[in-house]
Structures are given as C-alpha cells and as structure tokens.
Enzyme design. Structure first.
Site, PDB file in Angstrom:
ATOM      1  N   LYS A   1       1.762  -1.721  -4.307  1.00  0.00           N
ATOM      2  CA  LYS A   1       2.181  -0.049  -4.423  1.00  0.00           C
ATOM      3  C   LYS A   1       3.716  -0.848  -5.802  1.00  0.00           C
ATOM      4  O   LYS A   1       4.453  -0.957  -5.367  1.00  0.00           O
ATOM      5  CB  LYS A   1       2.113  -0.094  -2.910  1.00  0.00           C
TER       6      LYS A   1
ATOM      7  N   HIS B   1       5.490   0.395   2.406  1.00  0.00           N
ATOM      8  CA  HIS B   1       4.070   0.137   1.828  1.00  0.00           C
ATOM      9  C   HIS B   1       3.352  -1.092   1.948  1.00  0.00           C
ATOM     10  O   HIS B   1       5.207  -2.056   1.293  1.00  0.00           O
ATOM     11  CB  HIS B   1       4.370   0.858   0.640  1.00  0.00           C
TER      12      HIS B   1
HETATM   13  N1  LIG Z   1      -2.780   9.750  -1.116  1.00  0.00           N
HETATM   14  C1  LIG Z   1      -2.877   9.518  -0.663  1.00  0.00           C
HETATM   15  O1  LIG Z   1      -3.493   9.250   0.284  1.00  0.00           O
HETATM   16  C2  LIG Z   1      -2.983   7.662  -0.860  1.00  0.00           C
HETATM   17  C3  LIG Z   1      -2.986   6.884   0.410  1.00  0.00           C
HETATM   18  C4  LIG Z   1      -3.225   5.122  -0.487  1.00  0.00           C
HETATM   19  C5  LIG Z   1      -2.883   5.259  -1.788  1.00  0.00           C
HETATM   20  N2  LIG Z   1      -2.511   5.915  -2.320  1.00  0.00           N
HETATM   21  C6  LIG Z   1      -2.438   5.864  -3.887  1.00  0.00           C
HETATM   22  O2  LIG Z   1      -4.283   5.760  -4.479  1.00  0.00           O
HETATM   23  C7  LIG Z   1      -4.329   4.897  -5.775  1.00  0.00           C
HETATM   24  C8  LIG Z   1      -4.803   3.446  -5.850  1.00  0.00           C
HETATM   25  O3  LIG Z   1      -4.498   3.002  -4.326  1.00  0.00           O
HETATM   26  P1  LIG Z   1      -4.602   1.400  -4.005  1.00  0.00           P
HETATM   27  O4  LIG Z   1      -4.421   0.549  -2.947  1.00  0.00           O
HETATM   28  O5  LIG Z   1      -6.883   1.765  -4.075  1.00  0.00           O
HETATM   29  O6  LIG Z   1      -5.106   0.415  -5.297  1.00  0.00           O
HETATM   30  P2  LIG Z   1      -5.843  -0.702  -5.748  1.00  0.00           P
HETATM   31  O7  LIG Z   1      -5.882  -1.388  -4.821  1.00  0.00           O
HETATM   32  O8  LIG Z   1      -4.346  -1.677  -6.953  1.00  0.00           O
HETATM   33  O9  LIG Z   1      -7.221  -0.094  -6.542  1.00  0.00           O
HETATM   34  C9  LIG Z   1      -6.882   0.394  -8.205  1.00  0.00           C
HETATM   35  C10 LIG Z   1      -8.279   1.087  -8.687  1.00  0.00           C
HETATM   36  O10 LIG Z   1      -8.281   1.659  -9.829  1.00  0.00           O
HETATM   37  C11 LIG Z   1      -8.712   1.017 -11.099  1.00  0.00           C
HETATM   38  N3  LIG Z   1      -8.457   1.554 -12.005  1.00  0.00           N
HETATM   39  C12 LIG Z   1      -6.931   1.461 -12.359  1.00  0.00           C
HETATM   40  N4  LIG Z   1      -6.817   1.916 -14.009  1.00  0.00           N
HETATM   41  C13 LIG Z   1      -7.727   2.330 -14.035  1.00  0.00           C
HETATM   42  C14 LIG Z   1      -8.255   2.838 -14.854  1.00  0.00           C
HETATM   43  N5  LIG Z   1      -7.721   3.929 -16.264  1.00  0.00           N
HETATM   44  N6  LIG Z   1      -9.427   4.096 -15.048  1.00  0.00           N
HETATM   45  C15 LIG Z   1      -9.905   3.818 -14.398  1.00  0.00           C
HETATM   46  N7  LIG Z   1      -9.670   2.926 -13.534  1.00  0.00           N
HETATM   47  C16 LIG Z   1      -8.462   2.554 -13.048  1.00  0.00           C
HETATM   48  C17 LIG Z   1      -8.935  -0.376 -10.290  1.00  0.00           C
HETATM   49  O11 LIG Z   1     -10.220  -0.664 -11.255  1.00  0.00           O
HETATM   50  P3  LIG Z   1     -10.020  -2.631 -12.018  1.00  0.00           P
HETATM   51  O12 LIG Z   1     -10.226  -3.114 -11.172  1.00  0.00           O
HETATM   52  O13 LIG Z   1     -11.203  -2.454 -12.720  1.00  0.00           O
HETATM   53  O14 LIG Z   1      -8.534  -2.267 -12.212  1.00  0.00           O
HETATM   54  C18 LIG Z   1      -9.028   0.108  -9.177  1.00  0.00           C
HETATM   55  O15 LIG Z   1     -10.471  -0.363  -8.655  1.00  0.00           O
HETATM   56  C19 LIG Z   1      -2.096   4.004  -5.698  1.00  0.00           C
HETATM   57  O16 LIG Z   1      -2.001   5.619  -6.440  1.00  0.00           O
HETATM   58  C20 LIG Z   1      -2.382   4.618  -4.476  1.00  0.00           C
HETATM   59  O17 LIG Z   1      -0.115   4.873  -4.772  1.00  0.00           O
HETATM   60  C21 LIG Z   1      -2.343   7.426  -2.778  1.00  0.00           C
END
Ligand SMILES: NC(=O)c1ccc[n+]([C@@H]2O[C@H](COP(=O)([O-])OP(=O)(O)OC[C@H]3O[C@@H](n4cnc5c(N)ncnc54)[C@H](OP(=O)(O)O)[C@@H]3O)[C@@H](O)[C@H]2O)c1
Length: 239
Positions: free
Chosen positions: A147, A143
C-alpha cells in the site's frame, strides 16, 4: 432484468481481480471492459488505459487504481453518461476538485472504505469523540506492504469524524507489513483508562462486495456526488 454494464478500472490489481471474480458470479452484472495501465491479453474485455477511448458503452465504472488514472476515467464516464464508483486512495486536492467538477455531469461516489463495518465505525467514533473532548486521540492503521499512501484514506476519514466530535484532529500511526488487508484502531486515552474502537478486515472481498453493491445503487442516478451513507441506507442487502 438487463445486466448493469461495468468497466473495471485497475482490473489487474488485487481489488480489480476480486471485483472481476465476484462480478462474474452475479447475473445482474456484466463486465464489458477490464482496464489497467498495462492491459492484459488473456482476459476478455481487457484494455490498456491508453486505449480507454475504445471502451464499449458501459453504465458504471468501478475504479480501484492509482490517482494518476482518474482524469482519463472521468472523461470516459462523461462521454458514456456513466456513473463512477471509486475507492482509489491517496487522492490530492486536484483529484478531489476533478471529482467535484465531474459531479455536475455524472453520478459518482468516492469512498476510502466500502466496508459496512467501517461505515458504522465512523458514527461510533464521532459519538465517542464528542463525549470525551479532552482525551488524547490516536488512530493506528495497519495495511499490507504494497500500500502506497499513508495514513490510509480510511484513517483520514475517521480522523475527520474525531475532529468533528472533539474539535481537534488525532495523531496518525501507520504500519505497512506483510499481507494485512486493513486494520484501523481509534484510541481515546484519558487518565487511567483508554477506549478502543477497532475494525479489522480479513478479506478484501468485503470492499469489492461493497463497491459492486454501490455500483448497482448508482446506476441511472442523477448527476451528483453521493456518499457511502446514502448507498448503505439499506445495509441488509450487503452480506
Ligand atoms: N476504498 C476501499 O474500500 C479500498 C479497499 C482496498 C484498496 N483500496 C485502494 O484501491 C487502490 C488499488 O488497490 P490494490 O490493492 O488493488 O492495488 P494494486 O494491486 O497495486 O492494483 C493497482 C491497479 O491499478 C492499475 N493502475 C495503476 N495506474 C493506473 C493508471 N494510470 N490507469 C489505469 N490503471 C492504473 C494497475 O495496473 P497495472 O497492473 O497495469 O499497473 C493495477 O491494475 C489503492 O488506492 C488502495 O488504497 C481502497
């Protein structure tokens, strides 16, 4: 048809942005709140997580954020009688226990991977592991460098499928590099031969599309904890 009202949690992130883009192009969906830790002044419906109580009524929340934000989101869903679709990975036992408890009040579906290919891979892995019980089993996942959790939630789910098939968990190997969207390789190694089952995601919209599809499927369902397999029973609708 009345559009499904969505709250996007983690809206400023990579997945959140992808969800907002796709939802805006779908007349059956209406994003009423875009929540992130910091919030953003520029997006309509944007809300910092600390002010979640001010969110307008919504039908389903879609969450791709960090585990720390889950409890507040579950409360908001329960208050509004809304469903919850979560793809946030790296959850520990307290968060999974919170999801189990919430399922008594709201319909919810957590999955470490919303791609159709991985849902199919899961079954193939179980089948291969059952047929080759004595072989070495390894899961290699790659990844992007941002991540945080390792092994990935998908790798752990595939590991469960391997363990169910062969009675023993696999070894995990995690790589974090560049901007890789997500690759999972399951390897079963015997004497003089090796079987590899590989899934490569090249565009994170795959996960966003899957989550939006599941949100539409979950809206109005009875409280309970659903599985991605339940929602993907009609995969033709996912393109
Ligand atoms: N299940 C699936 O198919 C799949 C696919 C892709 C990713 N994921 C997972 O999805 C998650 C997010 O991935 P990403 O790549 O989008 O991450 P990212 O770009 O780091 O974005 C994280 C988001 O979460 C917000 N956030 C963090 N802490 C928070 C809290 N306490 N309350 C509310 N919002 C909060 C952040 O807000 P700020 O910017 O304001 O900090 C940001 O908007 C990860 O766990 C990843 O492993 C899952």
């Amino acid at each position: 048809m009345t559009p499904i009202r969505l709250l996007i949690h983690g809206a400023s992130g990579r997945m959140g942005q992808s969800l907002l883009r796709l939802a805006a192009a779908d007349s059956g969906l209406h994003v009423v709140a875009a929540v992130s830790r910091g919030g953003a002044d520029d997006a309509s419906g944007s809300l910092p997580a600390s002010r979640m109580a001010e969110a307008p009524a919504f039908d389903v929340a879609i969450d791709f954020s960090l585990p720390a934000g889950l409890a507040g989101l579950i409360d908001a869903c329960a208050r509004h009688g809304a469903g919850l679709v979560s793809g946030t990975t790296g959850l520990g036992s307290p968060e999974h226990a919170a999801l189990d408890a919430a399922a008594a009040r709201i319909p919810l579906l957590w999955a470490p991977n919303f791609s159709l290919g991985v849902a199919v891979l899961q079954g193939l892995v179980r089948q291969a592991a059952a047929a080759l019980p004595g072989w070495d089993a390894d899961i290699i996942e790659l990844h992007h460098s941002g991540k945080r959790d390792a092994p990935s939630g998908t790798a752990l789910r595939l590991g469960e499928a391997l363990a169910a098939g062969r009675g023993q968990p696999p070894r995990y190997h995690s790589l974090r590099a560049g901007d890789a969207v997500g690759e999972h390789s399951v390897q079963l190694s015997g004497h003089g031969e090796r079987l590899e089952l590989v899934h490569r995601a090249s565009d994170r919209e795959v996960f966003a599309r899957g989550a939006l599809f599941v949100a539409g499927w979950l809206a109005g369902k009875a409280p309970g904890r659903y599985r991605i397999e339940d929602a993907l029973a009609g995969p033709k609708t996912l393109s």
